[in-house]
Write an enzyme that holds these catalytic residues in place. Sequence first.
Site, PDB file in Angstrom:
ATOM      1  N   HIS A 160     113.102   3.346 -22.384  1.00  0.00           N
ATOM      2  CA  HIS A 160     112.307   2.374 -23.122  1.00  0.00           C
ATOM      3  C   HIS A 160     110.993   2.935 -23.660  1.00  0.00           C
ATOM      4  O   HIS A 160     110.171   2.185 -24.197  1.00  0.00           O
ATOM      5  CB  HIS A 160     112.032   1.159 -22.226  1.00  0.00           C
ATOM      6  CG  HIS A 160     111.954  -0.126 -22.960  1.00  0.00           C
ATOM      7  ND1 HIS A 160     110.848  -0.953 -22.925  1.00  0.00           N
ATOM      8  CD2 HIS A 160     112.850  -0.742 -23.777  1.00  0.00           C
ATOM      9  CE1 HIS A 160     111.065  -2.025 -23.662  1.00  0.00           C
ATOM     10  NE2 HIS A 160     112.275  -1.926 -24.197  1.00  0.00           N
ATOM     11  N   LYS A 162     108.202   4.718 -26.077  1.00  0.00           N
ATOM     12  CA  LYS A 162     107.958   4.760 -27.524  1.00  0.00           C
ATOM     13  C   LYS A 162     106.774   5.685 -27.762  1.00  0.00           C
ATOM     14  O   LYS A 162     105.656   5.230 -27.984  1.00  0.00           O
ATOM     15  CB  LYS A 162     107.651   3.378 -28.103  1.00  0.00           C
ATOM     16  CG  LYS A 162     108.785   2.378 -28.019  1.00  0.00           C
ATOM     17  CD  LYS A 162     108.549   1.380 -26.928  1.00  0.00           C
ATOM     18  CE  LYS A 162     109.649   0.329 -26.909  1.00  0.00           C
ATOM     19  NZ  LYS A 162     109.459  -0.634 -25.795  1.00  0.00           N
ATOM     20  N   ASP A 167     102.897  18.697 -32.401  1.00  0.00           N
ATOM     21  CA  ASP A 167     102.306  20.025 -32.186  1.00  0.00           C
ATOM     22  C   ASP A 167     101.702  20.178 -30.795  1.00  0.00           C
ATOM     23  O   ASP A 167     100.706  20.899 -30.612  1.00  0.00           O
ATOM     24  CB  ASP A 167     101.246  20.317 -33.247  1.00  0.00           C
ATOM     25  CG  ASP A 167     101.860  20.564 -34.618  1.00  0.00           C
ATOM     26  OD1 ASP A 167     103.015  21.015 -34.668  1.00  0.00           O
ATOM     27  OD2 ASP A 167     101.188  20.295 -35.630  1.00  0.00           O
TER      28      ASP A 167
END
Length: 221
Positions: A160, A162, A167
């Site tokens: 779940h 996000k 870099d």
Amino acid sequence: MGPLIKGSAATIAVLFLSEIIYKLYLHWVSKQCKSSHNEREKKRDEIMEVFFFPDKTIACKTHFLGETPCFKDKCKYSHEKTSLSELYRHLSSCRRTMDVCVFVLTCADLADIIVTMHRRGVVVRIITDDEQVNISGSQIWRFRKEGIMVRTDNSSYNMHHKFVVVDCQLLINGSFNWTRQAITGNQENVFVTNNSKITKSFLEEFEKLWEQFDPKNQHRT
């Protein structure tokens, strides 16, 4: 030597070679992260930004990311700065590596940026939830077709997260899934920072999940 023995030897050789390539890849990524960290230390510009959704309209990707701005008189997309346009800006700043760990990815505009980065030579890795791979609009098979590395969980529970690490130094994190509904419908937040302590924790989590979701290490739970 029989065919079965030859086949087994070839399989072992391929697995051994794959492991060597993967170890070399991890070493290269580590060097890139150190290089990015050194560049950030030289600049010493701290980034702490928060963006909120929904946006009233979708930001025009051509206007914000094209070689020349969009000058269409009746462009249906926004040419004003929005939360999505700022997300475009941070994602497109990538030069070396991009680690994407997002529950669901169906927004083609955001997927376009990932594909563009990959074609420019950026090393892109994607982790997503296994139950979201084949939903309507999923961009995962597009990524795989492009040769972008994708791994998923193998669990009845959700992957779940996000977040994205650009870099090895810029963290993009929040409630925001990569869907049109999240852009123009949902109440969402995105936090962006280059604080090294915070980013390091997310990099470690990504590497842990990347190893955990390697198909050879998975057992369904």
